[in-house]
Enzyme design. Sequence first.
Site, mmCIF file in Angstrom:
data_model
loop_
_atom_site.group_PDB
_atom_site.id
_atom_site.type_symbol
_atom_site.label_atom_id
_atom_site.label_comp_id
_atom_site.label_asym_id
_atom_site.label_seq_id
_atom_site.Cartn_x
_atom_site.Cartn_y
_atom_site.Cartn_z
ATOM 1 N N HIS B 220 -3.899 14.383 -14.914
ATOM 2 C CA HIS B 220 -4.251 14.111 -13.520
ATOM 3 C C HIS B 220 -5.103 12.862 -13.348
ATOM 4 O O HIS B 220 -5.476 12.534 -12.225
ATOM 5 C CB HIS B 220 -4.917 15.348 -12.892
ATOM 6 C CG HIS B 220 -3.915 16.381 -12.487
ATOM 7 N ND1 HIS B 220 -3.937 17.037 -11.292
ATOM 8 C CD2 HIS B 220 -2.808 16.844 -13.133
ATOM 9 C CE1 HIS B 220 -2.911 17.865 -11.208
ATOM 10 N NE2 HIS B 220 -2.214 17.780 -12.326
ATOM 11 N N SER B 224 1.564 11.820 -13.034
ATOM 12 C CA SER B 224 2.785 12.001 -13.813
ATOM 13 C C SER B 224 3.558 10.700 -13.967
ATOM 14 O O SER B 224 3.598 9.883 -13.042
ATOM 15 C CB SER B 224 3.693 13.034 -13.136
ATOM 16 O OG SER B 224 3.111 14.304 -13.220
ATOM 17 N N LYS B 248 10.172 23.146 -6.737
ATOM 18 C CA LYS B 248 11.097 22.700 -7.785
ATOM 19 C C LYS B 248 10.752 23.365 -9.117
ATOM 20 O O LYS B 248 11.633 23.876 -9.821
ATOM 21 C CB LYS B 248 11.033 21.178 -7.914
ATOM 22 C CG LYS B 248 12.096 20.610 -8.851
ATOM 23 C CD LYS B 248 12.280 19.115 -8.636
ATOM 24 C CE LYS B 248 13.397 18.588 -9.506
ATOM 25 N NZ LYS B 248 14.057 17.416 -8.939
ATOM 26 N N ASP B 249 9.455 23.372 -9.465
ATOM 27 C CA ASP B 249 9.018 24.036 -10.704
ATOM 28 C C ASP B 249 9.368 25.522 -10.658
ATOM 29 O O ASP B 249 9.812 26.099 -11.654
ATOM 30 C CB ASP B 249 7.500 23.897 -10.885
ATOM 31 C CG ASP B 249 7.110 22.534 -11.444
ATOM 32 O OD1 ASP B 249 8.007 21.711 -11.657
ATOM 33 O OD2 ASP B 249 5.902 22.311 -11.657
ATOM 34 N N GLU B 292 11.596 31.073 -39.026
ATOM 35 C CA GLU B 292 12.142 31.186 -37.682
ATOM 36 C C GLU B 292 12.774 29.848 -37.293
ATOM 37 O O GLU B 292 12.406 28.800 -37.809
ATOM 38 C CB GLU B 292 11.018 31.534 -36.693
ATOM 39 C CG GLU B 292 10.482 32.937 -36.866
ATOM 40 C CD GLU B 292 11.471 34.000 -36.394
ATOM 41 O OE1 GLU B 292 11.387 34.427 -35.242
ATOM 42 O OE2 GLU B 292 12.335 34.398 -37.193
#
Lengths: 190, 416
Positions: B220, B224, B248-249, B292
């Site tokens: 921040h 972004s 959107k997220d 894994e």
Amino acid sequence: MAQKPTEPNRRDFMTIAAVSFAAVGGAASLWPFIDQMNPDASALSLATIEVDLSPIEEGQSITISWRGKPVFIRHRTGKEIEEAKGVKMADLPDPDARNGNLKDDAPATDINRVKDKNEKWLVLVGICTHLGCIPKGQRIGDAKGEYGGWFCPCHGSHYDTAGRIRKGPAPRNLDVPTFEFVSDTKIKIG
Amino acid sequence: MAHESTFKPGNSISKWFDDRLPIERMMHDQFGVFPMPRNLNYLWTFGGILTFFLVVQLLTGIVLAMHYVPHEGHAFDSVEHIMRDVNWGWLLRYMHANGASMFFLAAYIHIARGMYYGSYKAPREILWILGVLIFVVMMATAFMGYSLVWGQMSFWAVTVITNLFSSLDSIVSGLGTGIVEWIWGGFSVGNPTLNRLYSLHYLLPFVICGLVVLHIWALHIPGSNNPTGIDIKTKSDSIPFTPYYTVKDGFAMCVFVMLFAAFVFYAPNYLGHPDNYVEANPLATPPHIVPEWYFLPYYAILRAIPDKLFGVIAFAGSISILLFLPWLDTSKVRSSRYRPIYKWFFALFMIDVLVLGYLGAKPPEGLYLIVGRLATAYYFLHLLVVLPLLGWIEKPSAMPGSITDDVLGKKPAGAK
């Protein structure tokens, strides 16, 4: 201020002394937090074990647990002993005997891999020296690798009939633990 | 982007609170009106998805800990007890196990996004480094969590991975063995080891939470990145975080959770290994040890190198090298959209990592070993040689003047 700023004064001395004292004290008090993770007395006390060898026939192997680790005991046949003796030192990736009963610089001849020249009995810590898997070769049907000893399936290390690394990523021969013959048919490991 | 606070308390209670702890102001400024580039695509939704999975793992983990017993004699049985007896235990455990896989999948997409669009470049270096640290702690947490099941794969994974430290014996004799026995608390992996792995598995997620707070803080400050890699210049380049990106997220999260649910309900053991349903046996190694899926590329690098010590160095180096990515990439252009040559090397790097992942599950013999060595060589060549040189050689293509120009389809100056 009358004092020259460049010269250390009594206040500087007190600051340095206090900070040093706190740093040393802080570092010292870290030790219990680190050392608590080390093996404790109860883990160390499980350090020795006696094994009776009389039921093991020629050509047979047994696996026993010592300090939580598998220990391989093989009653070697004459052929296996001859094979191990016939290997040239130059063919061994690890030239050291890795025998807890001998000095660190002893060469990895077959006689240095056993105790008191007792060639019949091969005693090994059954943990691959690469990343700690248990090599195959103890049971009759197991893959014994290209050299007739043991084969580690994890990353493909081959050990010969004296437990010496011959091929694959493992850096060292299988370790021979510290042990002694209590009688002809009994050993004490550890 | 750090910006002037626009928060106005709506009533006297809010005002009273704001004068004492301006938390509502922070939420308003950072997640309400926070200016975001207007052109973000769905690859930018994975930060939110990752936060969601961190919460899933914490919640399911905390309740699983109410039923799990970290003792070598009871651990395996207590996991089966959770599966069979505990109310909803099967769901909670399958969510936790598959949640870890989803967490890694989202993290890999998030990292690849950052690499493709140059999100690690100035002024976002600290943001990137914090991300790499989160990834490392995630790996440690996942590894420790896997060990707690105390099946054959758990036990031998712990044995093999902790034994990596024994490679230090070849530098200072006895040092590696000393460290390994210190980690084990004995002469082999046993009860003391299980207990400490459990303690740390509970601790590390909270370390991740702390790092995530720093990661978002560092995000921040510059704000972004976006698909053009061009900074926000005018007001028309940005839109507020709420409602545009919360929606959107949220939508992307719903789609991703459908994938998660598909695994949890229809293929909960697909990503696991059947040998881990056999209780740990210190006297027998399974014929084929595989980690894994999310560790496979690094496992392939470890095994590609025939020397034990150098294998471990390459293994550790393959991850820690990412810390230096902002300085290894010498190109000033952020987004690969405007980097005609790097774009192809990036694609090759992605394929390389997938190939390494495939090889990590195969035995290290014959052709697998040869390809594994080539793929390992390219991994390091890409990061250490291709990236620094490309910045000098490559001529970037013409870029749009601003985010708005790009969105409105204005041709960049000088383009045909």
